[in-house]
Design a protein around this motif. Structure first.
Motif, short mmCIF file in Angstrom:
data_model
loop_
_atom_site.label_atom_id
_atom_site.label_comp_id
_atom_site.label_asym_id
_atom_site.label_seq_id
_atom_site.Cartn_x
_atom_site.Cartn_y
_atom_site.Cartn_z
N UNK A 148 -31.85 50.71 44.61
CA UNK A 148 -31.85 50.53 43.42
C UNK A 148 -32.69 49.18 42.93
N UNK A 149 -32.54 48.12 43.79
CA UNK A 149 -33.15 46.79 43.62
C UNK A 149 -34.70 47.23 43.70
N UNK A 150 -35.01 47.78 44.70
CA UNK A 150 -36.45 48.27 44.91
C UNK A 150 -37.09 48.74 43.46
N UNK A 169 -35.80 48.38 40.51
CA UNK A 169 -35.92 47.50 39.40
C UNK A 169 -37.20 46.57 39.40
N UNK A 170 -37.38 46.30 40.84
CA UNK A 170 -38.33 45.25 41.07
C UNK A 170 -39.93 46.11 40.65
N UNK A 171 -39.94 47.38 40.98
CA UNK A 171 -41.24 47.92 40.44
C UNK A 171 -41.25 48.00 39.12
N UNK A 172 -40.14 48.26 38.35
CA UNK A 172 -40.23 48.09 36.83
C UNK A 172 -40.85 46.96 36.36
N UNK A 173 -40.29 46.02 36.99
CA UNK A 173 -40.67 44.47 36.34
C UNK A 173 -42.23 44.48 36.67
N UNK A 174 -42.80 44.89 37.69
CA UNK A 174 -44.20 44.76 37.82
C UNK A 174 -45.05 45.42 37.19
N UNK A 233 -44.10 46.32 33.93
CA UNK A 233 -44.09 45.83 32.82
C UNK A 233 -45.01 44.60 32.42
N UNK A 234 -45.23 43.70 33.70
CA UNK A 234 -46.02 42.67 33.99
C UNK A 234 -47.45 43.27 33.54
N UNK A 235 -47.74 44.54 34.32
CA UNK A 235 -49.17 45.09 34.39
C UNK A 235 -49.45 45.38 32.98
N UNK A 236 -48.46 46.03 32.28
CA UNK A 236 -48.61 46.65 30.91
C UNK A 236 -49.12 45.30 30.05
N UNK A 237 -48.36 44.31 29.98
CA UNK A 237 -48.33 43.24 29.14
C UNK A 237 -49.96 42.76 29.30
N UNK A 238 -50.38 42.65 30.61
CA UNK A 238 -51.62 42.20 30.93
C UNK A 238 -52.70 43.13 30.27
#
Lengths: 406, 147
Positions: free
Chosen positions: A2-4, A6-11, A13-18
């Motif tokens: 589950x942690x993995x 969540x971490x992937x989702x965070x990345x 989201x960051x990529x999309x914002x970039x």
């Protein structure tokens, strides 16, 4: 695990914002699948008089009145420059369903408030004119014909400028449109061309309140009636006078409208008035409606009253008694032809009740019952009029539609 | 794929907090409207928030550009946000955006998957405005409005 995730989702989201602001293409679609039944069997109910046939005379149940499919592609080329193409398949003037290009334009945002567009552009006007083909966006099966039937065209080839100004909590939008439009009429009888249209639409939004006012002027030529009025001109001064009065060659066509919607969420009321002045056989027409509805969860119930009025429903025409017998017969025929197009105008009062069920997150089902009282000497909102049709009658219409957006 | 990078301690605790927060009170938690702690905006009315999220206002009252960030369609938090702040059901919000999309005038807000992503986007963009469960508020965000 589950942690993995969540971490992937965070990345992600960051990529999309970039990536915000790089070219992106979005696809969307909309459609209506509807059937209509009309109790008047000597004429057809259609979505608009430019349609060749519908429910009543041609078919007991007609799917052509409201059904359509639309697809739209929007390309964001830069943060300020975008292009949009919309294609719609619906019953055409020739009874085919060949898709047509509804919009194809580029839009440039000079500031977030000021934008210009060029190409084939949606025509603003009445409250829901821009999305009148997207049934999912309004509660009814179709926008009230008393007002929306006044202007059959939905787009124009030209340019527009829109300026949005926000003062406190009130948003003001002004759209200025210039362009041309050509409409093919049912049964290949010809075209209606609007040239040099200039329009201005003002919309104001304050919380749940939206108000709109519109004015448009164009020069309209309807080729379908050219031969009829050329014939009138063979009859000297009185024939010329009738041709000038009712002919439609480069005649000014003026549209005015004003409307308001109050929609705090759990219920809504909306009302609108429109008028066209045509200086031709189409006459001066006006219409208004008031509609209100109540929402409860996924269900909306609504009731609408609409009234349409038109002038010049009949005309004595050429004075046949003053003509020699050889000319009296053709003159009588011309008078009859003129009166048959003059009476084909919408004069009616219509009550509608209906309900909508939002049964999916992007689809709704709507049932609507209309009781139409047609004015004396008029064919009401009906078209494809048969010889035994009686003006001034009544018609009950039932419509069911599933509307969706993708 | 940056996800393969070693999981650092702060990131682990954010992810754990996120999971706990979601599992403890997803439906009961109060929705709050947030911006980055670096945003100059200090307060908004309910009407101003609704106008920004429904695309009726493109700027904050001070004139800076406002970039609304939404939760995914179908999420309970999103439905609650629109119901409480805009008095709009999911279908009404969908119909509202359909009107704008099919007029060629705009696109709905960018969507993110959870409160963690929301905070990340807000931290990167001081113009962004979003909403999260009140119990997930931390020092990285500033609460503008509670329901």
């Amino acid at each position: 695990m589950a942690i993995a995730i969540s971490t992937a989702t965070l990345c992600a989201a960051g990529a999309r914002a970039d990536e915000a602001g790089v070219p992106a293409i979005s696809f969307s679609g909309f459609g209506t699948l509807g059937v209509v039944r009309s109790g008047e069997k000597r004429a057809d109910l259609t979505a608009h008089i430019i349609k060749p046939n519908g429910a009543g005379y041609s078919r007991t149940w007609s799917a052509s009145v409201d059904s359509l499919l639309g697809a739209q592609m929007t390309a964001h080329l830069t943060p300020r420059l975008s292009a949009v193409v919309q294609v719609i398949a619906e019953q055409n003037y020739d009874d085919s369903y060949r898709p047509h290009l509804e919009w194809a334009n580029v839009r440039y945002e000079l500031t977030p408030e000021l934008a210009i567009r060029a190409g084939r552009i949606v025509l603003p006007g009445f409250l829901v004119s821009e999305t009148r083909k997207v049934a999912y966006t309004y509660p009814w099966v179709r926008p009230p014909p008393a007002v929306y039937g006044l202007v059959p065209i939905t787009n124009s080839d030209g340019a527009d400028v829109s300026y949005r100004l926000r003062l406190g909590s009130v948003a003001h939008t002004i759209e200025v449109t210039v362009g041309d439009n050509e409409l093919k009429l049912a049964n290949d009888i010809g075209t209606a061309k609007a040239k040099g249209s200039r329009g201005i639409t003002y919309t104001t939004e304050y919380g749940p309140l939206t108000m709109r006012a519109t004015y448009k002027r164009s020069s309209v030529t309807i080729s379908a009636v050219a031969a009829l009025f050329d014939s009138f001109r063979q009859f000297g001064q009185s024939g010329n006078a009738l041709a000038d009065k009712y002919g439609s060659v480069d005649k000014p066509f003026i549209v005015r409208g004003i409307g308001a919607t109050y929609d705090p969420g759990a219920w809504f009321v909306t009302g609108e008035w429109g008028r066209v002045e045509t200086n031709s056989f189409l006459g001066d027409r006006s219409g208004w409606y008031g509609s209100g509805g109540y929402r409860s969860g996924k269900f909306t119930t609504f009731v609408t009253f609409a009234r349409a009025r038109a002038d010049n429903l009949d005309e004595p025409g050429l004075d046949v008694s003053a003509l020699p017998p050889s000319l009296a017969a053709p003159a009588t025929g011309l008078n009859a032809s003129l009166n048959s197009i003059l009476r084909n105008k919408p004069v009616h009062d219509t009550w509608s009740v209906g309900g909508r069920w939002d049964f999916m997150k992007n689809a709704s089902a709507t049932l609507q019952f209309d009781h139409i009282r047609i004015g004396p000497g008029s064919t009401g909102p009906l078209t494809n009029i048969q010889p035994d049709f009686q003006t001034g009658g009544q018609a009950n219409v039932f419509g069911a539609a599933i509307a969706f957006v993708l | 794929m940056r996800a393969a990078a070693p999981i650092t301690q702060p990131r682990l605790s954010i992810a754990l907090g996120l999971l706990l927060g979601l599992s403890v009170g997803s439906a009961a938690a109060e929705v709050v409207v947030v911006v980055s702690k670096n945003s100059p905006v200090t307060a908004l009315t309910r009407e101003q928030v609704v106008d920004i999220f429904l695309g009726k206002a493109s700027r904050f009252p001070d004139g800076t550009r406002a970039v609304p960030i939404d939760h995914l369609e179908g999420s309970a938090l999103r439905d609650e946000f629109y119901l409480k702040f805009a008095v709009r059901s999911p279908a009404q919000v969908k119909a509202h955006w359909s009107k704008i999309i099919f007029t060629g005038r705009g696109q709905p807000p960018q969507e993110i998957a959870n409160a963690g992503d929301m905070k990340k986007v807000l931290a990167e963009n001081p113009n962004a405005i979003g909403y999260i469960e009140q119990n997930l508020v931390d020092a990285s965000v500033k609460v503008l409005l509670a329901q």
